[in-house]
Design a protein around this motif. Structure first.
Motif, PDB file in Angstrom:
ATOM      1  N   ARG A 133       1.883  -8.960  10.701  1.00  0.00           N
ATOM      2  CA  ARG A 133       1.299  -7.683  11.083  1.00  0.00           C
ATOM      3  C   ARG A 133       0.771  -6.937   9.851  1.00  0.00           C
ATOM      4  O   ARG A 133       1.096  -7.261   8.705  1.00  0.00           O
ATOM      5  N   ALA A 134       0.000  -5.903  10.087  1.00  0.00           N
ATOM      6  CA  ALA A 134      -0.580  -5.117   8.995  1.00  0.00           C
ATOM      7  C   ALA A 134       0.505  -4.381   8.224  1.00  0.00           C
ATOM      8  O   ALA A 134       1.599  -4.115   8.734  1.00  0.00           O
ATOM      9  N   LYS A 135       0.168  -4.026   6.977  1.00  0.00           N
ATOM     10  CA  LYS A 135       1.041  -3.132   6.216  1.00  0.00           C
ATOM     11  C   LYS A 135       0.967  -1.750   6.861  1.00  0.00           C
ATOM     12  O   LYS A 135      -0.096  -1.301   7.292  1.00  0.00           O
ATOM     13  N   GLN A 136       2.092  -1.076   6.939  1.00  0.00           N
ATOM     14  CA  GLN A 136       2.134   0.206   7.635  1.00  0.00           C
ATOM     15  C   GLN A 136       2.880   1.249   6.801  1.00  0.00           C
ATOM     16  O   GLN A 136       3.804   0.916   6.071  1.00  0.00           O
ATOM     17  N   LYS A 137       2.438   2.493   6.939  1.00  0.00           N
ATOM     18  CA  LYS A 137       3.113   3.622   6.292  1.00  0.00           C
ATOM     19  C   LYS A 137       3.040   4.828   7.231  1.00  0.00           C
ATOM     20  O   LYS A 137       1.984   5.129   7.790  1.00  0.00           O
ATOM     21  N   VAL A 138       4.156   5.524   7.384  1.00  0.00           N
ATOM     22  CA  VAL A 138       4.213   6.751   8.175  1.00  0.00           C
ATOM     23  C   VAL A 138       4.311   7.933   7.214  1.00  0.00           C
ATOM     24  O   VAL A 138       5.064   7.881   6.233  1.00  0.00           O
ATOM     25  N   PHE A 139       3.557   9.001   7.480  1.00  0.00           N
ATOM     26  CA  PHE A 139       3.546  10.143   6.566  1.00  0.00           C
ATOM     27  C   PHE A 139       3.206  11.422   7.309  1.00  0.00           C
ATOM     28  O   PHE A 139       2.757  11.403   8.458  1.00  0.00           O
ATOM     29  N   TRP A 140       3.429  12.529   6.643  1.00  0.00           N
ATOM     30  CA  TRP A 140       3.141  13.868   7.163  1.00  0.00           C
ATOM     31  C   TRP A 140       2.095  14.531   6.267  1.00  0.00           C
ATOM     32  O   TRP A 140       2.105  14.348   5.052  1.00  0.00           O
ATOM     33  N   THR A 141       1.231  15.317   6.873  1.00  0.00           N
ATOM     34  CA  THR A 141       0.373  16.218   6.093  1.00  0.00           C
ATOM     35  C   THR A 141       0.793  17.645   6.417  1.00  0.00           C
ATOM     36  O   THR A 141       1.002  17.990   7.583  1.00  0.00           O
ATOM     37  N   VAL A 195       0.853  -1.183   0.000  1.00  0.00           N
ATOM     38  CA  VAL A 195       0.000   0.000   0.000  1.00  0.00           C
ATOM     39  C   VAL A 195       0.889   1.233   0.000  1.00  0.00           C
ATOM     40  O   VAL A 195       1.973   1.229   0.587  1.00  0.00           O
ATOM     41  N   LYS A 196       0.432   2.282  -0.688  1.00  0.00           N
ATOM     42  CA  LYS A 196       1.190   3.525  -0.808  1.00  0.00           C
ATOM     43  C   LYS A 196       0.314   4.716  -0.419  1.00  0.00           C
ATOM     44  O   LYS A 196      -0.907   4.689  -0.585  1.00  0.00           O
ATOM     45  N   ILE A 197       0.982   5.760   0.074  1.00  0.00           N
ATOM     46  CA  ILE A 197       0.329   7.059   0.272  1.00  0.00           C
ATOM     47  C   ILE A 197       0.538   7.866  -0.998  1.00  0.00           C
ATOM     48  O   ILE A 197       1.671   8.075  -1.423  1.00  0.00           O
ATOM     49  N   HIS A 198      -0.549   8.291  -1.604  1.00  0.00           N
ATOM     50  CA  HIS A 198      -0.467   9.066  -2.847  1.00  0.00           C
ATOM     51  C   HIS A 198      -1.061  10.450  -2.655  1.00  0.00           C
ATOM     52  O   HIS A 198      -2.151  10.592  -2.082  1.00  0.00           O
ATOM     53  N   HIS A 252       1.683  14.479  11.940  1.00  0.00           N
ATOM     54  CA  HIS A 252       2.426  13.252  11.666  1.00  0.00           C
ATOM     55  C   HIS A 252       1.499  12.067  11.939  1.00  0.00           C
ATOM     56  O   HIS A 252       0.885  11.994  13.006  1.00  0.00           O
ATOM     57  N   TYR A 253       1.414  11.111  10.978  1.00  0.00           N
ATOM     58  CA  TYR A 253       0.433  10.036  11.069  1.00  0.00           C
ATOM     59  C   TYR A 253       1.043   8.697  10.640  1.00  0.00           C
ATOM     60  O   TYR A 253       2.066   8.653   9.953  1.00  0.00           O
ATOM     61  N   LYS A 254       0.329   7.630  11.046  1.00  0.00           N
ATOM     62  CA  LYS A 254       0.735   6.272  10.669  1.00  0.00           C
ATOM     63  C   LYS A 254      -0.478   5.481  10.194  1.00  0.00           C
ATOM     64  O   LYS A 254      -1.513   5.451  10.872  1.00  0.00           O
ATOM     65  N   LEU A 255      -0.350   4.873   9.017  1.00  0.00           N
ATOM     66  CA  LEU A 255      -1.414   4.054   8.431  1.00  0.00           C
ATOM     67  C   LEU A 255      -1.213   2.587   8.823  1.00  0.00           C
ATOM     68  O   LEU A 255      -0.100   2.068   8.732  1.00  0.00           O
ATOM     69  N   PRO A 278       5.443  10.500   1.220  1.00  0.00           N
ATOM     70  CA  PRO A 278       5.241  10.682   2.667  1.00  0.00           C
ATOM     71  C   PRO A 278       4.909  12.107   3.100  1.00  0.00           C
ATOM     72  O   PRO A 278       4.644  12.345   4.271  1.00  0.00           O
ATOM     73  N   HIS A 279       4.927  13.082   2.172  1.00  0.00           N
ATOM     74  CA  HIS A 279       4.572  14.472   2.498  1.00  0.00           C
ATOM     75  C   HIS A 279       3.445  14.898   1.562  1.00  0.00           C
ATOM     76  O   HIS A 279       3.657  15.064   0.355  1.00  0.00           O
ATOM     77  N   VAL A 280       2.255  15.078   2.105  1.00  0.00           N
ATOM     78  CA  VAL A 280       1.071  15.346   1.291  1.00  0.00           C
ATOM     79  C   VAL A 280       0.187  16.379   1.969  1.00  0.00           C
ATOM     80  O   VAL A 280       0.396  16.745   3.124  1.00  0.00           O
TER      81      VAL A 280
END
Length: 230
Positions: free
Chosen positions: A123-131, A35-38, A110-113, A51-53
């Motif tokens: 474990r679940a797929k994880q992504k850390v990102f910033w808004t 999974v990706k943050i787009h 700052h958030y984590k998916l 990671p910056h959106v």
């Protein structure tokens, strides 16, 4: 002597188990996707993580056909609400194991998916990102703010109004058919020319009378001399 064949058989089974274990683990369904943050403006065909959106969506691909997804996003440090789940949802992937959420938005932080799915082995797929929408808005445009535009318009109106008012006042006070105000100022303009033109007729008449008087005087002097000689 019989123990040697038995020991060889045991070794053969152990070696076969070692080679078979990774293969069996690789075929476990469910864990083969990502999974990706787009960013909201990024196309689904670009399989990259951002990671910056500001506005964004979650894009999962490479999973098993029609897998069900349960996802949630938690705030993480240094966000003030660290540990709080701020968004969550479910999703069913298509036949190719792909799916995406709608566009999402969160306050700057700052958030984590966490991306959980049916059949996961671990474990679940994880992504850390910033808004960070504030920087996006500041960088995305260079137009002047409404207040600046209004101020500029007011300044322009103020600078033009006095001259416009003076012109209107001059036009209202001048009689119909009058010459332009520059000529009526009395500083070597048309008014001086008019004064000279008005005085031109008397000056010419006086000059003519003077010439006649001089001629008459000469004629009388000539007659007197002639009379004295006779």
């Amino acid at each position: 002597m019989r123990t040697l064949p038995r020991a060889g058989a045991v070794c053969a089974v152990a070696v076969a188990a070692l080679f078979a274990a990774p293969s069996a683990h690789a075929t476990v369904p469910g864990d083969n996707g990502t999974v990706k943050i787009h960013d909201a403006s990024t196309g689904e065909e670009l399989k990259k993580n951002e990671p910056h959106v500001c506005s964004f969506y979650l894009d999962g691909f490479g999973f098993d056909s029609a897998q069900k997804i349960d996802w949630h996003i938690d705030a993480v440090p240094p966000s003030d609400n660290s540990g709080e789940t701020v968004k969550s949802g479910t999703l069913v992937l298509d036949d190719e194991g792909h799916g995406r959420t709608g566009n999402l938005s969160l306050p700057d932080g700052h958030y984590k998916l966490y991306w959980n799915f049916d059949g996961e082995n671990g474990r679940a797929k994880q992504k850390v990102f910033w808004t960070d929408c504030e920087d996006s808005e500041e960088g995305g445009g260079s137009s002047a703010s409404p207040s600046a535009s209004a101020s500029a318009s007011a300044s322009a109106s103020a600078s033009v109004s006095p001259s416009a008012g003076a012109s209107a006042s001059a036009s209202a006070s001048s009689p119909a058919g009058a010459v332009p105000s520059a000529s009526a100022s009395g500083q070597g303009g048309v008014s001086g020319d008019l004064a000279e033109t008005g005085n031109g007729a008397p000056v010419g008449l006086l000059s003519g009378v003077a010439a006649l008087l001089v001629a008459a005087g000469g004629f009388l002097a000539f007659r007197r001399r002639k009379a004295q000689q006779g």
